[in-house]
Motif scaffolding. Sequence first.
Motif, PDB file in Angstrom:
ATOM      1  N   ILE A 182     -33.051 -34.654  13.058  1.00 26.04           N
ATOM      2  CA  ILE A 182     -32.496 -35.905  12.522  1.00 26.04           C
ATOM      3  C   ILE A 182     -32.213 -36.895  13.646  1.00 26.04           C
ATOM      4  O   ILE A 182     -32.536 -38.091  13.545  1.00 26.04           O
ATOM      5  CB  ILE A 182     -31.210 -35.626  11.720  1.00 26.04           C
ATOM      6  CG1 ILE A 182     -31.520 -34.802  10.473  1.00 26.04           C
ATOM      7  CG2 ILE A 182     -30.527 -36.939  11.332  1.00 26.04           C
ATOM      8  CD1 ILE A 182     -32.440 -35.475   9.482  1.00 26.04           C
ATOM      9  N   ILE A 183     -31.639 -36.415  14.737  1.00 26.54           N
ATOM     10  CA  ILE A 183     -31.347 -37.293  15.876  1.00 26.54           C
ATOM     11  C   ILE A 183     -32.637 -37.889  16.432  1.00 26.54           C
ATOM     12  O   ILE A 183     -32.716 -39.085  16.733  1.00 26.54           O
ATOM     13  CB  ILE A 183     -30.581 -36.517  16.966  1.00 26.54           C
ATOM     14  CG1 ILE A 183     -29.172 -36.162  16.461  1.00 26.54           C
ATOM     15  CG2 ILE A 183     -30.502 -37.336  18.255  1.00 26.54           C
ATOM     16  CD1 ILE A 183     -28.423 -35.196  17.350  1.00 26.54           C
ATOM     17  N   ASP A 184     -33.679 -37.069  16.546  1.00 31.42           N
ATOM     18  CA  ASP A 184     -34.974 -37.533  17.044  1.00 31.42           C
ATOM     19  C   ASP A 184     -35.598 -38.534  16.077  1.00 31.42           C
ATOM     20  O   ASP A 184     -36.209 -39.530  16.486  1.00 31.42           O
ATOM     21  CB  ASP A 184     -35.898 -36.335  17.243  1.00 31.42           C
ATOM     22  CG  ASP A 184     -37.128 -36.678  18.072  1.00 31.42           C
ATOM     23  OD1 ASP A 184     -37.145 -37.757  18.691  1.00 31.42           O
ATOM     24  OD2 ASP A 184     -38.078 -35.866  18.090  1.00 31.42           O
ATOM     25  N   MET A 185     -35.431 -38.292  14.763  1.00 29.18           N
ATOM     26  CA  MET A 185     -35.961 -39.214  13.762  1.00 29.18           C
ATOM     27  C   MET A 185     -35.308 -40.580  13.874  1.00 29.18           C
ATOM     28  O   MET A 185     -35.977 -41.617  13.791  1.00 29.18           O
ATOM     29  CB  MET A 185     -35.755 -38.638  12.357  1.00 29.18           C
ATOM     30  CG  MET A 185     -36.334 -39.496  11.226  1.00 29.18           C
ATOM     31  SD  MET A 185     -35.232 -40.851  10.693  1.00 29.18           S
ATOM     32  CE  MET A 185     -33.882 -39.925   9.957  1.00 29.18           C
ATOM     33  N   TYR A 186     -33.989 -40.614  14.066  1.00 24.89           N
ATOM     34  CA  TYR A 186     -33.299 -41.894  14.218  1.00 24.89           C
ATOM     35  C   TYR A 186     -33.880 -42.690  15.385  1.00 24.89           C
ATOM     36  O   TYR A 186     -34.125 -43.899  15.264  1.00 24.89           O
ATOM     37  CB  TYR A 186     -31.796 -41.666  14.443  1.00 24.89           C
ATOM     38  CG  TYR A 186     -30.975 -41.690  13.188  1.00 24.89           C
ATOM     39  CD1 TYR A 186     -30.130 -42.769  12.893  1.00 24.89           C
ATOM     40  CD2 TYR A 186     -31.019 -40.643  12.277  1.00 24.89           C
ATOM     41  CE1 TYR A 186     -29.368 -42.789  11.733  1.00 24.89           C
ATOM     42  CE2 TYR A 186     -30.258 -40.651  11.111  1.00 24.89           C
ATOM     43  CZ  TYR A 186     -29.431 -41.726  10.846  1.00 24.89           C
ATOM     44  OH  TYR A 186     -28.685 -41.745   9.701  1.00 24.89           O
ATOM     45  N   GLU A 187     -34.077 -42.020  16.499  1.00 23.84           N
ATOM     46  CA  GLU A 187     -34.559 -42.713  17.681  1.00 23.84           C
ATOM     47  C   GLU A 187     -36.025 -43.125  17.528  1.00 23.84           C
ATOM     48  O   GLU A 187     -36.408 -44.268  17.824  1.00 23.84           O
ATOM     49  CB  GLU A 187     -34.389 -41.839  18.920  1.00 23.84           C
ATOM     50  CG  GLU A 187     -34.805 -42.516  20.216  1.00 23.84           C
ATOM     51  CD  GLU A 187     -34.051 -43.814  20.482  1.00 23.84           C
ATOM     52  OE1 GLU A 187     -34.644 -44.716  21.107  1.00 23.84           O
ATOM     53  OE2 GLU A 187     -32.880 -43.943  20.057  1.00 23.84           O
ATOM     54  N   THR A 188     -36.860 -42.209  17.040  1.00 23.47           N
ATOM     55  CA  THR A 188     -38.301 -42.449  16.979  1.00 23.47           C
ATOM     56  C   THR A 188     -38.684 -43.415  15.858  1.00 23.47           C
ATOM     57  O   THR A 188     -39.441 -44.369  16.083  1.00 23.47           O
ATOM     58  CB  THR A 188     -39.056 -41.120  16.777  1.00 23.47           C
ATOM     59  OG1 THR A 188     -38.715 -40.219  17.829  1.00 23.47           O
ATOM     60  CG2 THR A 188     -40.562 -41.348  16.767  1.00 23.47           C
TER      61      THR A 188
END
Length: 239
Positions: free
Chosen positions: A10-16
């Motif tokens: 989820i954290i990676d999705m927010y950034e990407t």
Amino acid sequence: MGKNKNKALIIDMYETILNQKKTERVEEFVDKGYVKEFNNSNKLLFGAFPDINFEIKEIFEDSGKLITCYDWTGTHRNDYQGIIATNKKITVGGISIYKLKNGKIISNTAKPDKLEFFIQLGVISKNFLEKKPGQHNEVYFIDEFLVPETSFVSFKERLDYNRDLIKNLEGFIKDDVLIQNEGANILTIMTIAIWKDEECMQRAKEAVRVEYEANKFDLKEFNQKLNIKMQRSLYFPMK
């Protein structure tokens, strides 16, 4: 996939996806069956606030769901659901609830602070929430509805009836109604009623209940029949 891996995804999705706007990589995070809906839910916001950036304040898991508390900041460069571009830079908080399966997002419910959103864009005047002399314990009674366009006429008739009803009740100060087109033929409608104090608000709720019973009107049944989703909340002025 373990809890830590789900959080990392989820954290990676927010950034990407949400911050860098690399939407071509969406299937790394979102199940194929949910990609179209996920993209559509972001498309309007990205178009209106091209520089939008999300900051996760907190992330945790509850009952098998991942929940993020976030702030997003962006500049209102283009029209958003009928709201003409203001070029205002705003910051809005909210929460999102994600369901994951096999390491991919299969659903998402976003709950931004729409009241603050409308105030910052100037859709709701700050004066609407300002205290007047003699006002100290006001209650802001807010209902948010997701209404299919096909149900709007019936919903509007009931809404007008309710607004006329509450305006005659003790302790009523004022009300307002806001509307957004969420896409996919769904309207978001927010009603805001301000009451003198919580006691007046509770008496008003009882008066409305009695009126409904007398007219054999069932709100839950009405919403289910028209496929309307409803969420209710109370706000109080900060001291």
